[in-house]
Scaffold this active site. Structure first.
Site, PDB file in Angstrom:
ATOM      1  N   ASP A 138       5.059   7.854   0.483  1.00  0.00           N
ATOM      2  CA  ASP A 138       3.800   7.935   0.921  1.00  0.00           C
ATOM      3  C   ASP A 138       2.990   8.717  -0.339  1.00  0.00           C
ATOM      4  OD1 ASP A 138       4.110   6.802   3.393  1.00  0.00           O
ATOM      5  OD2 ASP A 138       4.604   8.705   4.214  1.00  0.00           O
ATOM      6  N   GLU A 195      -2.683   0.541   7.350  1.00  0.00           N
ATOM      7  CA  GLU A 195      -2.502   1.961   7.485  1.00  0.00           C
ATOM      8  C   GLU A 195      -2.772   2.206   6.098  1.00  0.00           C
ATOM      9  OE1 GLU A 195       1.332   3.209   8.748  1.00  0.00           O
ATOM     10  OE2 GLU A 195       2.131   1.276   7.811  1.00  0.00           O
TER      11      GLU A 195
END
Length: 528
Positions: free
Chosen positions: A13, A185
């Site tokens: 991430d 997302e």
């Protein structure tokens, strides 16, 4: 050349930014403490960890959170002399619900000090704070929908953030429901050539992961989808060395070059598609087309294994030492604890100078108070060795070397004591939540010091023990490293394999072990 991945081992991430000549990447840490790991570079080739911002309980409380909960998808930004760090603490992920809380903290420098957290919302994860040119700030995050017959990933929402009031204000608006790839997302927002660009992750964090770009003339949409979406994915080539490519963030260099940091993983070479090292960070050079869409500089959708670097002077860092002798008063930045911060109640570097002393607490199954210290595995061609002094009096007291994914999947070469063998070493195996003990027992009565080692060669793991660190003896069976992967037995988990030291005292008497050193030696730094 930039060789991918740039951050080896569990580093997912990635949120990348530049301030002046300095580049920073923040990565997720989930249940590991301190929360969020930030890396620094000045050439996009060499990277070094420099900060662990969430290092105290008022910033991050992880006690009791589930494995692969905790800190999800932090995002970095910078505006008007302040660094902003957004982070999520996922405290529950059972069934259809996601119990989570989103925060933002600020600091004048990347090393801190970081402010008290501001709670933003709890509606969904992966939030990103965009600083518009008019001074307004906008928070974007995915919306979670637990209702029956509804899409759990119900789209990307936005709301204004007022820094003076320290809260979100105004209406909430959905700006996109994503594309047919689904599982939309990881929103990141950028501004260029009169457009607001929304970069999202789609397809889930597994083998169908992808990066998709959308754009709008106004911050609140409507956002049109790149007609050639996704602009990056490795889903089309299952044997490619970099899998799970997606969840990107963009940065522009001092010379107008653009790069994207993103998730990737390196599967085992046995064809299983399992990735014990977890989701790593790679970097791609990207270019803007004449019609203002983004494309990989090397063409196509596949992430490149090596990438042309920017026009920046080389900025290497000193090599990391292989051996930690615990001769200083502070632990290396590479060390992590589980769910709780390092405290004098269970860890000391001063009570016996030159040794790491751990006081035993709860079992490796605990979500509360473990005496475990570990570092990321960054290669599947390596060995880890330790020297430990430990005098257990019962089978309830254990200490040793652990290879850890989570409480359900780990391997543990531990020293303990029982009524049949006295002091002995043996291997504990947890696979898919099933506990087992090797029948191979090494009796070590009278040994003050014991040397323990794990050798990892791709899918194979073998433990060893020694009286002197030179004459090594095999102990336990050959083990499968795929057990330490996200996808083992189809579980939905998000971290990676760690190697570490730990102590348990299930009698509650806090018996301690002393560790003289921890050595982590990589045989081969690049497995691609």
């Amino acid at each position: 050349m930039i060789q991918n991945p740039i951050l080896h081992g569990f580093n997912p991430d990635a949120s990348i930014i530049r301030t002046g000549d300095d580049y920073y990447i923040a990565t997720s840490t989930f249940e590991w403490y301190p929360g969020v790991l930030i890396y620094h570079s000045q050439d996009l080739i060499h990277w070094q960890p420099v900060a662990r911002p969430l290092d105290r309980p008022d910033l991050l409380d992880l006690k009791g959170i589930p494995s692969s909960g905790g800190v999800w998808a932090p995002s970095l930004s910078y505006d008007n002399g302040l660094y902003y760090l957004c982070y999520t603490n996922v405290v529950g992920r059972r069934g259809v619900f996601k119990d989570l809380h989103n925060y933002v903290v600020t600091a004048p420098a990347i090393e801190g000090p970081w402010s008290e957290p501001i709670h933003l919302n709890s509606s969904g994860f992966d939030h990103f704070l965009f600083h518009d040119t008019d001074g307004r700030k906008w928070l974007f995050n995915m919306q979670w929908d637990f209702r029956k017959n509804h899409n759990r990933f119900s789209g990307i929402i936005m709301q204004e953030f007022d820094l003076k009031q320290r809260k979100l204000v105004g209406p909430i608006k959905q700006v996109t429901q994503g594309t047919a790839l689904g599982v939309t997302e990881g929103p990141m927002v950028y501004q260029k050539n009169g457009y607001y660009y929304l970069l999202v992750a789609e397809g889930g964090t597994g083998i169908n992961h992808a990066a998709t770009l959308l754009r709008s003339r106004t911050i609140d949409g409507p956002y049109e989808v790149d007609p050639e979406y996704p602009f990056m994915t490795s889903a089309e080539l299952p044997n490619y060395p970099l899998q799970k490519a997606g969840h990107g963030s963009l940065v522009e260099t001092q010379h107008g070059e653009w790069y994207m940091a993103h998730i990737s993983s390196r599967p085992l070479q046995d064809g299983s598609r399992l990735s014990p090292l977890g989701r790593e960070t790679s970097l791609q050079r990207v270019i803007w087309t004449e019609d203002d869409w983004l494309r990989l500089a090397d063409g196509g959708r596949l992430p490149s294994l090596s990438v042309e670097p920017p026009k920046l002077a080389p900025y290497p860092f000193p090599a990391e030492p292989e051996r930690e002798d615990f001769n200083t008063e502070q632990l290396s930045i590479h060390w992590n604890s589980l769910r709780i911060p390092v405290e004098k109640s269970w860890l000391s570097l001063s009570e016996r100078p030159g040794y790491l002393r751990l006081y035993g607490q709860e079992s490796l199954y605990s979500w509360h108070r473990q005496s475990l210290l570990a570092r990321r595995l960054q290669s599947l061609e390596c060995e880890i060795s330790i020297c430990v002094e430990f005098e257990p009096e019962s089978f309830t007291q254990m200490a040793g070397l652990v290879l850890f994914y989570d409480e359900t999947d780990h391997f543990y070469l531990r020293i303990s004591h029982d009524e049949h063998h006295g002091k002995h070493a043996a291997v504990i195996m947890n696979q898919g939540g099933i506990y087992d003990e090797s029948e191979d027992i090494a009796v070590i009565n009278g040994w003050v010091r014991c040397y323990l080692k794990a050798v990892i060669c791709q899918e194979k793991i073998q433990f060893y023990y020694s009286p002197d660190g030179e004459r090594w003896n095999v102990i336990g069976p050959e083990l499968y490293s795929g057990v330490l992967a996200d996808e083992y037995m189809n579980k939905l988990s998000f971290t990676g394999a760690f190697a570490g030291v730990c102590v348990q005292d299930l009698q509650g008497t806090n018996r301690h072990a002393d560790f003289d050193y921890f050595e982590y030696r990589i045989f081969e730094k690049d497995l691609i």
